[in-house]
Design a protein around this motif. Structure first.
Motif: not given
Length: 1829
Positions: A1814-1828
């Motif tokens: 259920t954990i969502q990664i916010p875009a503010s962390l700059g972790l767009g290169f991580i895939l769920r």
């Protein structure tokens, strides 16, 4: 207010006293101007009339109020005079056990003659960084002030320590140096202080001696300069010495000794190395026996010699130089024994071969003739020629003594020079702090040249001191813009001029020394002529013409002129020195006189660090005109004057700090104060002069705020204005009418002496009037309430009493009537019973009396009859006895006579028997008789035979006749029996009738008896039944009592066991905490060393990477940090090594440690693989044994196994080749860098690393050979297990031949053969070991049987013992035994359970490792067997997850994106934004989901790299922003959450209890990260400790101000008067911390931790640590501040603590243990408030203060100071009572609490209920290169 107005009734004053110096008294009536007598009452109650001086009419000094007594600063006293100073010092020293007191800028130190616990490192830390006035007086406070001023003003400092011999100067200087070494922050250079202290034993041995006042008196002065660099760290030291007392070498007064070193040598003379010195007892030598007291009580000179030699070794003096020093000292002793013989009045000689001189010459290595010649002659040089002149005996003795003094002085200077060399540092000195340890003012019965020089030096120091004090006073007045009026103070310049000016004493002395026939007497006459009656300070004694008196600043001193000239000239003949210089056998001796010819100017003396005070002037043999010759002839006085000027220049160029040491008594009794000696020293050391200067101006100074706070009670509401300054001015104008008594400065009010006491009196009167009014009102209200209560109670009591009395009266009447009736019948009954009883008694008495008389008469008759019979018998017996005696005598006489006749006859017969003829006659007669007897025998035989025949015939006849007669008798007998029977029947019938009659009578009588007995038995039975019933009741009661006692004992036993169990549990918890604390301290130390290592590595890289032309180095700190924790994981592969070696050469250097650790890991794996192969070999051997026994035939699997073995061997060889290649590349990389950069500081480390790598490679080769041997053994063993009768033998042999053919190398065949032999040996050894194992098991079983037997016997014995015990003890013993047995069984079961748990965990880990290895082997076999089929198959045997639409709780990232992940998620993350906007612990969840994905891929390299990068990233961000509380708290919370996630999803049952089924599906499947959990736990501990340090740094400045100084309850405590060193104000100004500041900071800490999602248990531990810091710092400051120990301050502390407790309740943290950490502070506050008078109070204090140590309790009681007059001081007797009651308490002797102590932290497992999917990664962390995933 005029001073005379203060002398009112009950005012207390001081009057002079010959014994106590000053005595306190009280005025009995007011003093009026013009009175000549004061009416006084002494403290002991005696009345006295004190007469005033009629000339001066000076009144005696007034006594200070009690609340001012015992102040830290003497200048805080209202009345500043000698008695006030003396009394204040005495009260502090005796009552409060305080040895330090400020007197303005001077620290007065009184020697306690007892070791005090006030010099530890905790005390140093407490004083470090504090203002001088904020803490109690201490030598550390002076040292801190000097250190702080050196750093702040960039000006050199000096600490001048002076005092009498034995006052403690050296110890004070030592503690000051220790303080500098501790706070300077230079651990590497702190041994400078150690070296300085190490110099003490040798400097004391050669410079200290026993005097009449001190057993270890320093006979020289020294000035030690401690050098500091630009960062104010100690870098070195230098020592200068002044005025060594050389005369002591050759002369000692009575009861004194020479220098210690001589007696130490004599005491060690028996040592083998000292045999050559030819020493003996000290009484043998002239230079050591003059004092007549060569032994000091309690001092072992031999042991001191050992300490001296050890000190020499530490100072760098080699053994050869030490022996040289001892040779010189022994030579001086032997030189003193050299004697002279007078030839005439002008010449003398030394006896030939004089033993002392011979020994001296042998030790010095000089010629005997030369030395003996020049000891008796001297050389005189004129302008044209040289003369040799003999000298007299007295001159020779003086020359000998001068030579001895000169040798000793040069040796002393040589040793000092070596000490300075040992303390010298090559680093440039930036500044210094000098510590001057110099002699104080001296006056003895006989004062000579040494005392003159010492007092001259003290005059100069006192002048410098006075000028400095005057200067400070002037600066203070100018700063406050007070009108400056010149204060008249004692200026000792005239005395100094008298000594050192032109035509002064020293000039005249030098002039007299130049005169050819100068003498002490002529010099004295010159002094009289020059200064007598011209200088007021110079006097002549009345009774002497060779002495003079100088009026010094301290006292008058009389000096004896005798010896002044000789000591001043200090003449030594140059020829004697030349003889010593010519010594070639003794190298040290010429070295002492190497610089004799050089002129030491003042500049050179300063440069070398030594002064030529004790250097002797040698007269030259040749004339050397010029300046050098004149300089060489400088006298000792001239040299001392120059060195003293240099010292004064040095001191004037520095900021001085003064320490005056006082000797309280001459007997060295601990805490004993002699007023006379103390006053004498106070006058001499300048303390009273400081007081006088202060008292001459405005000694009492208050800030406006302090004055307003103290004297607010004297103001009315309308007087209080917003402007404090104007308010104070208005009030003072009303209170003190004389405006000259005070002055208003810019920030302070200045008062004249006595004005503060006047204000205190007015304040006390006002408070007393208010108290009386309050008491009056309260007492009246209490009495009214008491009266109303008593009246109401009295009415109630009366009502109940009257009713009770009426009821009692009615009852009395009723009882009276009933009693009358009862009495009537009772009296009648009593009279009748009495009559009947008297009648019965009378009859009984008559019968008894008559019977008694008859019995008496019968008894009398009977006695007479028996007496007659006795007389008859007796008389007959006596007659018979007489007859028998007579008869016996007659028979005896007959026997004697017959014996005599028989003896005569016997004698005759013996004579006859001797004759031969007699024998012949006898023989003839005997033969005849024998013949006759033979004939008689024959005749008798014949007669016997005839009679026998007759007898036979008669017997036959008799038998026949007898038979006939017998028949007749039988017949008659039968008839007679019949008659008798008839008669008997008649008689028997008659007897039976008679018997029946008798039986009838007997039966009747028995019947009566039985009836009587039955009645009696019935009564007895009834009585017995009643008794049995009573006994039964008693037994029942006893049984109930026993049951109750058994229950109580069982209950008590249970409680005892529970209590013991609780105590043991508590002890175990304490032990666990101690172990945890020890581990965390080690972890903290490791972290500190790690940071230091990183700093050094960065510095080294910076130094190495200095750019050259055309060459640059790139920083690779990150890559080196990456590999820091790779050793923590046991999952490694060799595949990633080539990747690292392919990196550019610039990055190879930081990978060295990683490669080295990987090689070590690979060696460990090879050892494990070797062990596994050995286990496999053992299993194969067991299979072979089973095959032989069963004779089973199994088809061989030779081909597949050989193929597997060859593949495995190839794999190992390829891995070894890879490791070799990497090792070679590493060596090349290191060797290529052997450029000039190798000389950088890091080059040795690379060499060490290269050596370690070489050793690892060698070990790798060894492990490889062992693996190959095991491989061959395994092959051989597989061949051996095939049976010989196997049908497939040929096939097997064919395979074996093929295998052998594959072994092309002969070495392998030989190796296989050797392996076979080794296998056989191994089998044999295993057989033997198995046999031993069986034997051991058998022995173990036997031992177990034996133990069971012993246990059985013990049980039987115990049972037998229990049966013998009473029931109560039996029950208790059985219960005790059962509990013991159950406890032992429980412990055994717990141990077994722990072992099983460990085994299970170990097997689980091994199972995972084996599963992984099997998977790798299967993959390898698939690659080798069918490489074409592997294209479509997975590389690793991983389960392919089922495709689902839901998120699996994993995050995927690429390997190259890992640095970006760490950068965005750790390094660049802002905690505040995450804490506010995101869920707590989000970074930890993201990192764990990345780890889960790497685990899902079974990629151990990725797991290891990610975890290592995470740990290093957290360390890096904490190192960068480690002072930010939010950052540290944020990463502590996330590290703990990451650790909890690794536990929660580890798959271990203990951590999965609270998981949901979905969470259990997310557990790690491939890797066991237990070791990384430990690494993360250690990291969390380090972060926690850093968090504690951060909050400690934030709280530290607030605690003392907020908890102690700030008045939370306004008006409770007033500010007391303070001295020159003002304390920090307790009034809340702007910028001052208050309790609210602390609480706001605590709220901030708590809210930040809660926002970061920190575990609640961890928050409790942080809060507990914070409260401990608050309590410890507050208590430590309380124990070091006398002004804070008062009743009102205790109330303030209690209130502040209650506020903190309220904060805990608001935050729901009362169960965190934080309140308990404040318990010592709470008890200290209670101790300040409770009564402290009676024994009951002492008992209450002892029971209440269980959290305080004995030292802390006594310290608080000693420091307790009343703020108001209504409070009372604690009596010394009460403190002694407390100490006696606490003497058995075992607690720490440490005074202060350890404020740096950190409680061991734990991280309780706290699982998260948050679902990973259920954990969502916010875009503010700059972790767009991580895939769920």
């Amino acid at each position: 207010m005029a001073a005379s107005e203060l002398y009112t009734k009950f005012a207390r004053i001081w009057i002079p006293d010959p014994e106590e110096v000053w005595k306190s008294a009280e005025l009995l009536k007011d003093y009026k101007p013009g009175d000549k007598v004061l009416h006084l009452r002494l403290e002991e109650g005696k009345d006295l009339e004190y007469c005033l001086d009629p000339k001066t009419k000076e009144l005696p000094p007034l006594r200070n109020p009690d609340i001012l007594v015992g102040e830290n600063d003497l200048t805080a006293l209202s009345y500043l005079h000698e008695p006030a100073v003396l009394h204040n010092l005495k009260v502090r020293f005796i009552d409060s056990k305080l040895i330090y007191t400020y007197c303005g800028i001077v620290l007065v130190a009184i020697n306690p003659y007892e070791q005090l616990p006030i010099y530890g490192e905790d005390i140093i830390n407490a004083y470090s960084g504090q203002n001088m006035g904020d803490m109690d007086p201490h030598i550390f406070a002076v040292a801190e002030e000097a250190y702080k001023q050196m750093a702040r003003d960039e000006r050199n400092q000096s600490i001048i320590v002076s005092g009498e011999s034995g006052a403690g100067k050296t110890v004070s200087a030592k503690y000051a140096m220790r303080y500098f070494a501790t706070v300077s922050g230079s651990a590497s250079e702190a041994n400078v202080e150690e070296k300085v202290l190490a110099s003490n034993p040798i400097m004391e041995s050669i410079g200290n001696a026993k005097t009449t006042r001190n057993d270890n008196s320093s006979r020289f002065g020294k000035y030690i300069e401690i050098g500091f660099d630009k960062r104010y760290r100690i870098i070195g030291a230098n020592m200068r010495t002044y005025l060594l007392e050389k005369s002591r070498v050759v002369f000692q007064a009575e009861e004194e000794r020479n220098y210690h070193i001589f007696y130490q040598l004599c005491a060690s003379a028996a040592l083998s190395e000292f045999k050559t010195l030819r020493l003996g007892n000290a009484n043998y030598f002239h230079y050591t026996k003059q004092g007549g007291n060569p032994v000091i009580d309690g001092i072992d000179d031999a042991k001191e010699m050992v300490n001296t030699r050890q000190a020499c070794t530490l100072l760098g003096i080699s053994d050869s130089y030490q022996m040289g020093i001892f040779r010189i000292l022994a030579g001086i002793l032997h030189l003193g024994n050299v004697g002279f013989t007078s030839r005439d009045s002008d010449s003398c000689t030394i006896p030939p071969k004089h033993e002392p001189l011979t020994i001296f010459c042998d030790l010095m290595g000089v010629e005997y003739e030369e030395m003996s010649h020049w000891l008796c002659h001297r050389k005189l040089a004129t302008a044209t020629e040289t003369y040799i002149k003999p000298i007299s005996k007295l001159q020779a003795i003086n020359a000998r003594d001068a030579l001895a003094k000169h040798i000793y002085a040069n040796l002393f200077n040589w040793i000092v020079n070596h000490v300075n060399k040992a303390l010298h540092s090559a680093v440039k000195q930036h500044s210094f702090i000098g510590v001057l340890d110099i002699y104080g003012f001296e006056t003895f019965e006989i004062n000579s040249f040494e005392q003159f020089c010492i007092n001259y030096a003290n005059e100069k120091l006192q002048q410098q001191f006075n000028m400095h004090v005057f200067k400070l006073e002037q600066e203070e007045y100018m700063k406050e813009q007070i009108p400056w009026t010149l204060i008249d103070f004692y200026d000792n310049q005239p005395c100094i001029n008298l000594i050192e000016a032109k035509m002064g004493i020293l000039d005249l002395l030098d002039e007299e020394c130049k005169m050819p026939k100068g003498s002490d007497g002529s010099w004295a006459q010159k002094l009289y002529n020059t200064h007598l009656n011209k200088c007021a300070l110079f006097e002549k004694p009345r009774m002497s013409n060779k002495a003079f008196i100088i009026q010094h600043f301290a006292d008058k001193v009389e000096y004896q002129c005798e010896g002044f000239l000789e000591k001043n000239k200090d003449t030594v003949y140059e020829e004697q020195i030349k003889v010593l210089k010519s010594s070639k056998k003794f190298k040290l001796l010429p070295e002492l006189f190497r610089d004799e010819g050089k002129v030491l100017s003042p500049t050179s003396a300063t440069t070398s660090g030594r002064t030529p005070l004790s250097r002797t002037v040698v007269k030259p043999a040749k004339t050397r005109p010029g300046q050098a010759s004149k300089e060489h002839k400088k006298t000792v006085g001239h040299q001392f004057r120059n060195s003293l000027h240099l010292l004064m220049e040095t001191l004037n160029a520095t900021t001085p700090h003064y320490v005056r040491c006082i000797k309280p008594n001459d007997f060295k009794f601990p805490f004993t104060f002699d007023e006379k000696r103390a006053v004498q020293q106070l006058r001499a050391c300048g303390v009273l002069e400081t007081i006088r200067i202060s008292a001459a101006g405005f000694p009492s100074r208050w800030t406006y705020q302090e004055f307003f706070s103290r004297y607010r009670v004297l103001m009315k509401q309308k007087d209080v204005l917003s402007d404090r300054k104007q308010t104070c001015k208005n009030v003072l104008e009303k209170l003190i009418l004389d405006k000259d008594k005070y002055q208003f400065g810019k920030t302070k009010i200045f008062f004249r002496a006595g004005q503060v006491a006047y204000l205190e009196k007015i304040r006390a009167d006002k408070l007393r009037a208010a108290c009386i009014r309050i008491q009056k009102t309260i007492r009246g209200w209490l009495m009214r309430k008491k009266y109303l209560r008593m009246r109401k109670a009295a009415i109630t009591i009366q009502r109940y009493v009257r009713g009770y009395q009426a009821r009692c009266y009615v009852k009395f009447l009723r009882r009276t009537r009933a009693a009358t009736i009862i009495q009537k019948f009772q009296r009648m009954y009593v009279v009748r019973k009495r009559y009947q009883r008297m009648q019965a008694v009378t009859i009984a008495l008559q019968s008894l009396l008559r019977g008694y008389m008859a019995r008496n008469k019968y008894q009398q008759m009977l006695r007479e009859h028996k007496a007659i019979i006795i007389q008859k018998r007796m008389r007959g017996w006596l007659a018979r006895v007489h007859y028998h005696r007579s008869l016996k005598a007659i028979v005896y006489l007959q026997c004697c006579y017959r014996r005599m006749m028989a003896k005569r006859e016997l004698k005759k017969l013996k004579i006859e028997a001797r004759s031969v003829e007699r024998y012949k006659k006898l023989n003839i007669g005997m033969e005849n008789k024998i013949m006759q007897l033979q004939r008689k025998i024959d005749e008798q035989n014949k007669e016997y035979k005839s009679l026998l025949e007759k007898l036979t015939s008669l017997e036959n006849t008799y038998s026949s006749e007898t038979e006939k007669l017998r028949n007749d008798v039988e017949r008659l007998r039968v008839s007679e029996e019949e008659a008798k029977n008839a008669t008997n029947r008649v008689l028997s019938l008659q007897d039976e009738v008679a018997k029946l009659r008798k039986d009838l009578q007997r039966t009747q009588s028995e019947k009566k008896t039985i009836e009587e007995w039955a009645d009696k038995y019935k009564l007895e039975n009834e009585q017995l039944v009643s008794e049995l019933k009573e006994q039964n009741t008693l037994l029942k009661n006893e049984k109930e009592e026993l049951n109750r006692r058994i229950c109580d004992q069982a209950k008590e036993f249970t409680e005892t066991m529970e209590k013991k169990l609780a105590e043991e549990t508590k002890q175990l918890e304490l032990d666990l905490n101690d172990e945890r604390l020890r581990y965390q301290n080690l972890l903290n130390e490791f972290s500190r060393l790690e940071e230091r290592y990183d700093d050094l590595k960065d510095e080294m890289n910076f130094m190495v990477s200095i750019p050259k032309p055309g060459h640059k180095r790139t920083d690779s700190t990150h890559s080196s940090n990456e590999s820091e924790y790779t050793f923590s994981s046991e999952i490694t592969e060799a595949d990633d090594l080539p990747l690292r070696t392919e990196e550019p050469s610039e990055k190879k250097t930081p990978l060295d440690m990683s490669l080295f650790l990987k090689l070590q890991k690979r060696v460990t794996e090879l050892e494990q693989e070797k062990q596994s192969l050995q286990d496999e070999l053992d299993r194969k051997e067991e299979q072979a044994l089973r095959a032989k026994t069963r004779e089973e035939e199994r088809p061989p699997m030779r081909g597949a196994e050989l193929e597997y073995e060859s593949l495995k061997r190839q794999e190992l060889e390829s891995e070894n080749k890879k490791l070799k290649n990497e090792l070679n590349e590493l060596q090349k990389a290191l060797m290529e860098k052997s450029s000039p950069e190798v000389t950088a500081p890091g080059a040795p480390a690379y060499r060490v690393l290269l050596d370690q790598l070489t050793s690892v490679s060698e070990e790798l080769e060894v492990r490889k050979e062992e693996v190959l041997i095991l491989r061959s053994q395994l092959v051989s063993q597989k061949e051996a297990i095939q049976p010989k009768e196997d049908k497939n033998t040929m096939t097997d042999s064919t395979i074996l031949l093929e295998d052998v053919q594959k072994m092309k190398d002969k070495g392998e065949i030989a190796q296989a053969y050797i392996g076979l032999k080794e296998t056989n040996r191994l089998l044999e050894s295993q057989l033997q070991s198995q046999k031993k194992t069986h034997e051991n098991e058998l022995e173990a079983l036997r031992g177990e049987i034996q133990s069971l037997k012993e246990e059985n016997n013990r049980q039987q014995q115990l049972l037998a013992q229990n049966l013998q015990l009473p029931p109560e003890a039996r029950i208790e013993a059985s219960l005790q035994h059962e509990i013991t047995r159950l406890t032992n069984e429980n412990l055994d079961l717990m141990e077994q359970l722990e072992k099983q748990d460990k085994t299970v965990r170990k097997l689980k880990k091994q199972l995972k490792v084996f599963a992984k290895k099997i998977g790798e082997l299967e993959v390898g076999q698939m690659e080798n067997i069918s490489p074409g089929q592997i294209i479509d198959e997975p590389i690793r045997p991983v389960n392919i997850p089922r495709k689902e639409k839901d998120f699996q709780g994993m995050l995927e990232y690429k390997k190259e994106d890992e640095p970006k992940l760490i950068k965005n998620l750790i390094l660049d993350l802002k905690p505040r934004g995450v804490a506010v906007n995101l869920i707590p612990g989000l970074p930890a969840y993201i990192l764990f989901m990345c780890v889960r994905h790497a685990d899902y891929l079974n990629d151990d390299q990725k797991v290891r790299s990610l975890l290592t990068s995470t740990i290093n990233g957290i360390k890096k961000i904490l190192k960068k922003r480690g002072d930010d509380f939010e950052t540290v708290s944020f990463w502590l919370s996330n590290t703990c959450r990451f650790l909890h996630c690794l536990k929660q999803y580890s798959g271990e049952e203990g951590f999965m209890k609270n998981n949901t089924p979905r969470q259990n599906e997310h557990c790690l499947t491939n890797f066991d990260l237990a070791e990384y959990r430990q690494v993360l736990s250690d990291l969390a501990i380090q972060i926690y400790q850093q968090l504690v340090r951060v909050l400690e740094n934030i709280l530290q400045p607030m605690i003392v101000s907020g908890m102690l100084e700030h008045e939370t309850i306004q008006g409770v405590s007033g500010v007391k008067p303070t001295g020159l060193r003002k304390r920090t104000s307790s009034i809340a100004d702007e910028g001052t911390y208050t309790l609210d500041s602390i609480i706001r900071q605590l709220n901030t800490f708590h809210s930040v931790m809660c926002q970061h999602g920190m575990d609640p248990e961890l928050i409790k531990q942080v809060v507990k640590q914070m409260f401990y810091i608050v309590g410890a710092v507050t208590l430590n400051n309380l124990l070091l501040r006398k002004d804070m120990c008062s009743w009102s301050k205790g109330m303030q502390i209690r209130y502040n603590v209650s506020q903190l407790e309220e904060w805990l309740r608001d935050k729901n943290l009362m169960n965190s243990g934080a309140k308990e950490t404040l318990e010592p502070l709470i008890q200290a506050a209670q101790l300040l408030q409770v009564k402290k008078k009676t024994d009951e109070d002492a008992e209450a204090i002892c029971s209440m203060c269980n959290a305080l140590t004995t030292a802390q309790i006594v310290k608080v009681l000693n420091l307790y100071t009343p703020v108001n007059e209504f409070e009372e001081r604690v009596l010394v007797s009460f403190i002694r009572t407390i100490q006696m009651r606490l003497r058995d308490r075992k607690d720490s002797p440490q005074l202060l609490m350890d404020a740096k102590h950190i409680f061991p932290v734990t991280f309780p497992f706290n699982p998260s209920s948050l679902a990973l999917e259920t954990i969502q990664i916010p875009a503010s962390l700059g972790l767009g290169f991580i895939l769920r995933v």
